[in-house]
Design a protein around this motif. Structure first.
Motif, PDB file in Angstrom:
ATOM      1  N   LEU A  90       6.651   1.013   6.929  1.00  0.00           N
ATOM      2  CA  LEU A  90       7.753   0.684   6.002  1.00  0.00           C
ATOM      3  C   LEU A  90       8.288  -0.712   6.286  1.00  0.00           C
ATOM      4  N   SER A  91       8.440  -1.026   7.559  1.00  0.00           N
ATOM      5  CA  SER A  91       9.034  -2.323   7.910  1.00  0.00           C
ATOM      6  C   SER A  91       8.082  -3.468   7.586  1.00  0.00           C
ATOM      7  N   SER A  92       6.776  -3.147   7.420  1.00  0.00           N
ATOM      8  CA  SER A  92       5.882  -4.232   7.006  1.00  0.00           C
ATOM      9  C   SER A  92       5.599  -4.171   5.504  1.00  0.00           C
ATOM     10  N   GLY A  93       6.490  -3.475   4.761  1.00  0.00           N
ATOM     11  CA  GLY A  93       6.482  -3.587   3.309  1.00  0.00           C
ATOM     12  C   GLY A  93       5.656  -2.539   2.572  1.00  0.00           C
ATOM     13  N   HIS A  94       5.169  -1.521   3.278  1.00  0.00           N
ATOM     14  CA  HIS A  94       4.362  -0.494   2.621  1.00  0.00           C
ATOM     15  C   HIS A  94       5.239   0.702   2.233  1.00  0.00           C
ATOM     16  N   ALA A  95       4.722   1.497   1.300  1.00  0.00           N
ATOM     17  CA  ALA A  95       5.405   2.744   0.926  1.00  0.00           C
ATOM     18  C   ALA A  95       4.722   3.891   1.654  1.00  0.00           C
ATOM     19  N   VAL A  96       5.527   4.834   2.134  1.00  0.00           N
ATOM     20  CA  VAL A  96       4.992   5.887   3.005  1.00  0.00           C
ATOM     21  C   VAL A  96       5.504   7.247   2.571  1.00  0.00           C
ATOM     22  N   GLU A  97       4.618   8.240   2.581  1.00  0.00           N
ATOM     23  CA  GLU A  97       5.059   9.631   2.491  1.00  0.00           C
ATOM     24  C   GLU A  97       4.752  10.287   3.826  1.00  0.00           C
TER      25      GLU A  97
ATOM     26  N   ASP B 272      -3.327   5.058  -1.094  1.00  0.00           N
ATOM     27  CA  ASP B 272      -4.334   4.036  -0.786  1.00  0.00           C
ATOM     28  C   ASP B 272      -5.002   4.312   0.560  1.00  0.00           C
ATOM     29  N   GLY B 273      -4.366   5.099   1.398  1.00  0.00           N
ATOM     30  CA  GLY B 273      -4.928   5.432   2.705  1.00  0.00           C
ATOM     31  C   GLY B 273      -4.129   6.572   3.326  1.00  0.00           C
ATOM     32  N   ALA B 274      -4.718   7.196   4.342  1.00  0.00           N
ATOM     33  CA  ALA B 274      -4.034   8.328   4.983  1.00  0.00           C
ATOM     34  C   ALA B 274      -4.161   8.241   6.504  1.00  0.00           C
ATOM     35  N   VAL B 275      -3.014   8.473   7.163  1.00  0.00           N
ATOM     36  CA  VAL B 275      -2.985   8.630   8.623  1.00  0.00           C
ATOM     37  C   VAL B 275      -2.787  10.117   8.887  1.00  0.00           C
TER      38      VAL B 275
ATOM     39  N   MET C 201       0.843  -1.195   0.000  1.00  0.00           N
ATOM     40  CA  MET C 201       0.000   0.000   0.000  1.00  0.00           C
ATOM     41  C   MET C 201       0.885   1.254   0.000  1.00  0.00           C
ATOM     42  N   TYR C 202       0.320   2.325  -0.513  1.00  0.00           N
ATOM     43  CA  TYR C 202       1.015   3.611  -0.514  1.00  0.00           C
ATOM     44  C   TYR C 202       0.240   4.534   0.440  1.00  0.00           C
ATOM     45  N   VAL C 203       0.866   4.889   1.541  1.00  0.00           N
ATOM     46  CA  VAL C 203       0.159   5.544   2.641  1.00  0.00           C
ATOM     47  C   VAL C 203       0.749   6.925   2.934  1.00  0.00           C
ATOM     48  N   LEU C 204      -0.137   7.884   3.117  1.00  0.00           N
ATOM     49  CA  LEU C 204       0.281   9.214   3.579  1.00  0.00           C
ATOM     50  C   LEU C 204       0.216   9.247   5.103  1.00  0.00           C
ATOM     51  N   ILE C 205       1.278   9.747   5.717  1.00  0.00           N
ATOM     52  CA  ILE C 205       1.225  10.035   7.161  1.00  0.00           C
ATOM     53  C   ILE C 205       1.476  11.527   7.314  1.00  0.00           C
ATOM     54  N   ALA C 206       0.430  12.246   7.655  1.00  0.00           N
ATOM     55  CA  ALA C 206       0.514  13.710   7.721  1.00  0.00           C
ATOM     56  C   ALA C 206       0.271  14.146   9.162  1.00  0.00           C
ATOM     57  N   TYR C 207       1.162  14.985   9.686  1.00  0.00           N
ATOM     58  CA  TYR C 207       1.069  15.310  11.110  1.00  0.00           C
ATOM     59  C   TYR C 207       1.245  16.807  11.361  1.00  0.00           C
ATOM     60  N   ALA C 208       0.685  17.223  12.484  1.00  0.00           N
ATOM     61  CA  ALA C 208       0.953  18.565  13.020  1.00  0.00           C
ATOM     62  C   ALA C 208       1.471  18.380  14.437  1.00  0.00           C
TER      63      ALA C 208
ATOM     64  N   LEU D 201     -10.727  12.990   1.608  1.00  0.00           N
ATOM     65  CA  LEU D 201     -10.486  12.089   2.747  1.00  0.00           C
ATOM     66  C   LEU D 201     -11.655  11.122   2.937  1.00  0.00           C
ATOM     67  N   ALA D 202     -12.860  11.601   2.630  1.00  0.00           N
ATOM     68  CA  ALA D 202     -14.056  10.761   2.811  1.00  0.00           C
ATOM     69  C   ALA D 202     -14.067   9.583   1.833  1.00  0.00           C
ATOM     70  N   LEU D 203     -13.274   9.691   0.771  1.00  0.00           N
ATOM     71  CA  LEU D 203     -13.265   8.640  -0.261  1.00  0.00           C
ATOM     72  C   LEU D 203     -12.196   7.584  -0.010  1.00  0.00           C
ATOM     73  N   MET D 204     -11.433   7.727   1.070  1.00  0.00           N
ATOM     74  CA  MET D 204     -10.308   6.791   1.290  1.00  0.00           C
ATOM     75  C   MET D 204     -10.280   6.329   2.756  1.00  0.00           C
ATOM     76  N   PRO D 205      -9.610   5.195   3.015  1.00  0.00           N
ATOM     77  CA  PRO D 205      -9.462   4.756   4.407  1.00  0.00           C
ATOM     78  C   PRO D 205      -8.580   5.741   5.175  1.00  0.00           C
ATOM     79  N   THR D 206      -9.025   6.140   6.349  1.00  0.00           N
ATOM     80  CA  THR D 206      -8.246   7.100   7.140  1.00  0.00           C
ATOM     81  C   THR D 206      -8.168   6.657   8.600  1.00  0.00           C
ATOM     82  N   LEU D 207      -7.070   7.070   9.220  1.00  0.00           N
ATOM     83  CA  LEU D 207      -6.843   6.824  10.648  1.00  0.00           C
ATOM     84  C   LEU D 207      -6.382   8.138  11.258  1.00  0.00           C
ATOM     85  N   PHE D 208      -7.055   8.571  12.301  1.00  0.00           N
ATOM     86  CA  PHE D 208      -6.662   9.800  12.999  1.00  0.00           C
ATOM     87  C   PHE D 208      -5.974   9.432  14.306  1.00  0.00           C
TER      88      PHE D 208
END
Ligand SMILES: Cc1cc2nc3c(=O)[nH]c(=O)nc-3n(C[C@H](O)[C@H](O)[C@H](O)COP(=O)(O)O)c2cc1C
Length: 188
Positions: free
Chosen positions: A26-33, A49-52, A1-8, A77-84
């Motif tokens: 990353l260590s479980s094989g996913h790509a992360v920005e 594919d999803g966003a944190v 999966m290609y995952v965004l991790i966006a933080y403040a 965001l409503a169209l994709m899996p998200t985790l807050f």
């Protein structure tokens, strides 16, 4: 999966949590920005594919950069899996009033941004006395006292439960499936 991790972050603990989440995925094989939300201009969420999203509570509210991003991108965001990942000190304890406060802050955040996260994980943060100025240090020492916590002058105290965070991340990522990206349709 290609995952965004966006933080403040204000004092750095949420950045540490976001980096930890990135390393875990990353260590479980996913790509992360990994993205600081102060620098989120022009981001196309359809690439992921999803966003944190992660931010921390300060005087009952999350960071402006997080609120702005969530509000501007609510439809995408409503169209994709998200985790807050909702970071706070209230989440470090079991006080019923503190947890009611956390739920209220989350409801306010959702109302303000018009975004309802797919999943929410309340993550305990830290006292970061090494980052506070004189007045915040004084205020946070008083809060620590009220909570019966012992803190040493100038020393940080971390409450983040890293094992619980791993469980939350692994549980969430397991629910994702790849999204068909524009221009990436199979040729047959
Ligand atoms: C000035 C200040 C106000 C805070 N207000 C709250 C609050 O209202 N509720 C809460 O649960 N935690 C509160 N906290 C705790 C932070 O959420 C916690 O320290 C968190 O780890 C901060 O994350 P950051 O380092 O990424 O900014 C506050 C912390 C500070 C320094």
């Amino acid at each position: 999966m290609y995952v965004l991790i966006a933080y403040a972050t204000t004092d750095g603990q949420t950045r540490k949590i976001a980096r930890f989440a990135a390393d875990r995925l990353l260590s479980s094989g996913h790509a992360v920005e990994l993205l600081n939300l102060e620098d989120a201009g022009g981001l196309d969420l359809a690439r992921f594919d999803g966003a944190v999203l992660a931010g921390s509570l300060h005087a009952g509210g999350y960071q402006t950069a997080l609120i702005r991003f969530a509000r501007d991108q609510a439809a995408a965001l409503a169209l994709m899996p998200t985790l807050f990942l909702a970071v706070s000190l209230s989440a470090a304890g079991q006080d019923a009033e503190d947890w009611a406060g956390l739920r209220q802050c989350l409801a306010d955040f959702e109302a303000e941004t018009n975004w309802t996260p797919g999943r929410v994980e309340h993550v305990a943060g830290a006292f970061r006395f090494s980052e506070y100025d004189f007045f915040r240090s004084w205020a946070m020492r008083r809060i620590a006292e009220q909570k019966g916590e012992t803190v040493e002058p100038g020393k940080d105290k971390e409450y983040t439960d890293w094992a619980a965070l791993i469980l939350a991340l692994d549980g969430w990522i397991a629910t994702l499936s790849p999204r068909l990206k524009a221009g990436a349709a199979s040729a047959g």
